[in-house]
Motif scaffolding. Structure first.
Motif: not given
Length: 99
Positions: A56-59, A99
């Protein structure tokens, strides 16, 4: 989408449609088929797929996957599409994460 593990997902799809535009680019053939087999054709599609989450990249979660689709089509259009048409695709998937 069915999660097999935390990073592996299976997908499936079944479609049943009546198509009337399959031969729109060839009006002569379209009219000939309309006279002999009708103007709409029932097409069934069965798709199975797999996606693997790669991080993942951030959200935003990222994954890579593939789908394979098998089609059931009427005999009248099999000369143009084959008896057992198949299709496939490979894709990148991005989705928002909570998240």
């Amino acid at each position: 989408m069915y999660p097999v593990t935390k990073v592996d997902f299976l997908t499936g799809r079944v479609e049943l449609v009546h198509k009337d535009e399959l031969f729109a680019n060839d009006p002569q053939l379209e009219h000939r088929l309309e006279r002999t087999a009708g103007s709409t054709f029932r097409v069934q599609a069965y798709t199975a797929g797999y996606t693997r989450e790669h991080g993942s990249f951030g959200h935003v979660g990222a994954g890579i996957g593939a789908n394979v689709t098998a089609y059931a089509i009427p005999a009248a259009i099999q000369p143009f599409y084959g008896e057992h048409p198949l299709g496939g695709s490979v894709f990148l998937r991005f989705r928002l994460k909570n998240e």
